[in-house]
Design an enzyme around this catalytic site. Sequence first.
Site, short mmCIF file in Angstrom:
data_model
loop_
_atom_site.label_atom_id
_atom_site.label_comp_id
_atom_site.label_asym_id
_atom_site.label_seq_id
_atom_site.Cartn_x
_atom_site.Cartn_y
_atom_site.Cartn_z
N THR A 42 -47.07 8.39 32.97
CA THR A 42 -45.83 9.14 32.85
C THR A 42 -45.65 10.18 33.94
O THR A 42 -44.53 10.40 34.43
CB THR A 42 -45.82 9.86 31.47
N SER B 75 -52.32 2.05 29.36
CA SER B 75 -52.69 1.10 28.29
C SER B 75 -53.23 -0.19 28.90
O SER B 75 -53.90 -0.97 28.22
CB SER B 75 -51.48 0.77 27.43
N THR C 296 -51.94 9.15 29.98
CA THR C 296 -52.76 9.87 29.00
C THR C 296 -53.44 8.94 27.99
O THR C 296 -54.47 9.29 27.42
CB THR C 296 -51.91 10.88 28.21
N THR D 104 -61.00 13.73 24.05
CA THR D 104 -60.35 12.64 23.33
C THR D 104 -58.87 12.98 23.19
O THR D 104 -58.51 14.16 23.11
CB THR D 104 -61.04 12.40 21.96
N THR E 76 -69.79 8.92 14.72
CA THR E 76 -69.01 9.30 13.54
C THR E 76 -67.50 9.19 13.76
O THR E 76 -67.01 9.42 14.87
CB THR E 76 -69.35 10.74 13.08
N GLN E 77 -66.80 8.86 12.68
CA GLN E 77 -65.33 8.83 12.72
C GLN E 77 -64.75 10.24 12.76
O GLN E 77 -63.58 10.42 13.09
CB GLN E 77 -64.78 8.13 11.47
N CYS E 78 -65.58 11.23 12.38
CA CYS E 78 -65.07 12.62 12.36
C CYS E 78 -64.87 13.12 13.78
O CYS E 78 -65.62 12.77 14.69
CB CYS E 78 -66.07 13.54 11.67
#
Length: 352
Positions: A22, A68, A98, A175, A287-289
Amino acid sequence: MRLFQDLQAKASAVLLIYTGGTIGMKESTDGQGLVPFDFSGIADEVPELRKFACRIDSYTFDPLIDSSDVEPRLWQQLAELIKARYDGYDGFVILHGTDTMSYSASALSFMLDNLDKPVIFTGSQLPIGRPRTDGKENLISSVEIAAAKDADGRAMVPEVCIFFDSQLLRGNRSTKVNATGFDAFSSPNYPALATAGISIKYNSRIIHYGSGRHRDLQISTSLDTRVSILKVHPGITEQVVRDILLGTETRAVIIETYGSGNAISKDWFLDIIRESSEKGKILLNVTQCLCGDVNMDLYATGKALKNAGVVSGYDSTTEAALGKLFYLMGTNNDNEQVKALLGKNLKGEISK
Ligand code: ASP
């Protein structure tokens, strides 16, 4: 010890590398919507860049891509480009979409060795040609950081980073957390390396200065991408788990677990984990956290994974785990050695 230094960039040279995304878009004159603009004219779009006492050259990828569509080939090209131009510049700014910026920054952090110059990824949520764009601030601050040196002439931040919305983050700790807000990136398990306000404050205590000085930059472009990601969730079926963990093409699986590294304790699940591990596959627990780390000694469900051969990803992001696996597997044929290296802090990606 250099602590929170704030220094003006001296005469430096920065290479601005535009991959797409972008940030490099503006409204076309023929009403066709957003199109990439010619980056050789970047100083016309962002005249503030002329005020820096540093030389800014640009390099544009062809074709430009929405991030992407990023593939490891782009990371290899970036590593080769930085290596080829390394001596001519004091820092590198990579303009990137991004969506996969954290994946790219993570991978590059492992692929570049003996780094003693900044490599700063940045982008924007609004195109640079739009009135309220965040792209200008992100770009200007990234250039300033890429050019910044201390009193001894050393780079202030010789790391692969992401600069976004006033924060300089270690790339392999970052992230994407916001699809629409300007605060698109977070580094939940590691503090920001610098913060841009009226001036740029460097948190030098936590920046890695490494061993790169007076040593040649080394790049590793051999990547093995045979990795799957299994996100455990209530209702996941035995066949789905089997397909992922026992896939013939797969050399490693990142298992995204609950909380501090827990997963399903049912026999069928653990049997598949054991079978996969016995077949020699590398199983990495992340971990997903968003915050905190994996501790497989805390709960019986975590212990069962450890006993079945799963190795801990500690407080790694999934993006860093993926880049680390690609890099380690690309440079190492022995899965046991890869497993041992996964437990080591290679580029500040885990708190160990
Ligand atoms: N889809 C875009 C990309 O990642 C979004 C962005 O640039 O922010 O390339």
